[in-house]
Design an enzyme around this catalytic site. Sequence first.
Site, PDB file in Angstrom:
ATOM      1  N   ASP A 199       0.791  -1.229   0.000  1.00  0.00           N
ATOM      2  CA  ASP A 199       0.000   0.000   0.000  1.00  0.00           C
ATOM      3  C   ASP A 199       0.830   1.290   0.000  1.00  0.00           C
ATOM      4  OD1 ASP A 199       1.053   0.020   2.583  1.00  0.00           O
ATOM      5  OD2 ASP A 199      -0.777  -0.755   3.491  1.00  0.00           O
ATOM      6  N   GLU A 256      -0.744  -9.029  -1.335  1.00  0.00           N
ATOM      7  CA  GLU A 256      -1.294  -8.541  -0.068  1.00  0.00           C
ATOM      8  C   GLU A 256      -2.477  -7.611  -0.332  1.00  0.00           C
ATOM      9  OE1 GLU A 256       0.933  -7.610   4.043  1.00  0.00           O
ATOM     10  OE2 GLU A 256       0.779  -5.841   2.776  1.00  0.00           O
ATOM     11  N   GLU A 281      -1.823   5.288   3.121  1.00  0.00           N
ATOM     12  CA  GLU A 281      -1.823   3.883   2.712  1.00  0.00           C
ATOM     13  C   GLU A 281      -3.222   3.319   2.443  1.00  0.00           C
ATOM     14  OE1 GLU A 281       2.036   4.571   4.890  1.00  0.00           O
ATOM     15  OE2 GLU A 281      -0.066   5.114   5.226  1.00  0.00           O
ATOM     16  N   HIS A 283       6.865   3.662  15.606  1.00  0.00           N
ATOM     17  CA  HIS A 283       7.333   4.713  14.707  1.00  0.00           C
ATOM     18  C   HIS A 283       6.238   5.354  13.876  1.00  0.00           C
ATOM     19  CE1 HIS A 283       6.953   1.251  12.039  1.00  0.00           C
ATOM     20  NE2 HIS A 283       6.848   2.128  11.051  1.00  0.00           N
ATOM     21  N   ARG A 331       3.135   7.437  12.292  1.00  0.00           N
ATOM     22  CA  ARG A 331       2.748   8.850  12.386  1.00  0.00           C
ATOM     23  C   ARG A 331       1.641   9.076  13.413  1.00  0.00           C
ATOM     24  NH1 ARG A 331       1.853   9.196   7.502  1.00  0.00           N
ATOM     25  NH2 ARG A 331       3.769  10.139   6.724  1.00  0.00           N
ATOM     26  N   HIS A 377      13.448   4.494  16.267  1.00  0.00           N
ATOM     27  CA  HIS A 377      13.361   5.055  14.924  1.00  0.00           C
ATOM     28  C   HIS A 377      14.056   6.416  14.883  1.00  0.00           C
ATOM     29  CE1 HIS A 377      11.516   6.386  11.117  1.00  0.00           C
ATOM     30  NE2 HIS A 377      11.235   5.113  10.915  1.00  0.00           N
TER      31      HIS A 377
END
Length: 374
Positions: free
Chosen positions: A97, A119, A133, A212, A214, A246
């Site tokens: 994605d 997927e 995504e 990590h 957003r 990260h």
Amino acid sequence: MKKILFLFGTRPEAIKMAPLVKTFCLDFNFTVKVGVTAQHREMLDQVLDFFKIDVDYDLNIMKPNQSLHELTSGLILKITEDILNKEDFDYVFVQGDTTTVLAGALASFYKKIKVIHIEAGLRSHDIYSPFPEEMNRILTSKIAHIHFCPTQTAADNLDREDLKNNVFVVGNTVIDALLLGLDEIKNSSESNLINKYSNIDFNKKIILVTCHRRENFGKPFEEICDALLEISDSFKETIQIVYPVHLNPNIMKIAHEKLTRDNIKLISPLDYPDLIWMMNHSNLILTDSGGIQEEAPSLGKPVLVLREITERMEGVEAGTAILVGSNKEKIVAETSMLLLDDSYYSKISKAVNPYGDGTTSEKIKEIILANDCY
């Protein structure tokens, strides 16, 4: 003989495409080309080196502070001009994605090349989470000619969107990659990794943390850190928390400021082989990573999902994962239960992984061969 292009750009895509590339390269019915956009340059290269994947086209698309608009338009143009205009392909494989997936699918559609989506069918049912995504995979599904879904739930999502043709449930190639990777480590680098992480006491219960995304920036991440501090203090003598931090400043600064305990080990981000080795040597995993939600059950590791919404509810429903979000109380309570209650731990660790058994790549190849009319 069919000519196919595997197109990907990030580390997760490379991991999930690697076993497919290897499987198709071994079959004389296919001519295989690999194109990378390098959305994740260094992390992508690590995976390519580990799995010994040769690249035919490297677009090296990333620039500092690039907007989604610039990235998407640039990808469509470079994929078309630098790859699709140079060779005739029967199929273009895209995975997942990312922006590379959407741009690759759209560029292929404009050239009337059949797109195969690996997927396919994952949905959070919120177009802004994860962003971008969720919309990338919805639009890619509308373009794709063949949909390889990891689970029946994913296939059902496509059915609800009136995508009923050429939909196959095959499992997830991430499990193929995991098993291939662990075999490679066992044969070549196990002792090196033990020495590399000698500062971690594997005689204690290891809690691996990855965070990590957003949606966890800011207050949610601070609450996750507070939960880790409470867990650390409550189980001071029996656990070690290992957190590969990260490099995003929204994560790194807060982690190093708050997580100051002797039994919390903040380490650099892990290469793929290091990560799967560390997963295999952990007792439980706290993560907001989609891939780890899929991989960890094959290793018998309970997963606490540090997200409010996950498009991988199959793991939650199968009992291999527990959705805790960034809620401090939930994180502490579930972690404590897993550390203290052996029967609770055993129930989750022995639940069957809904994402497959490591044979997905071969299934995909056989379906393509059996349906040459596509």
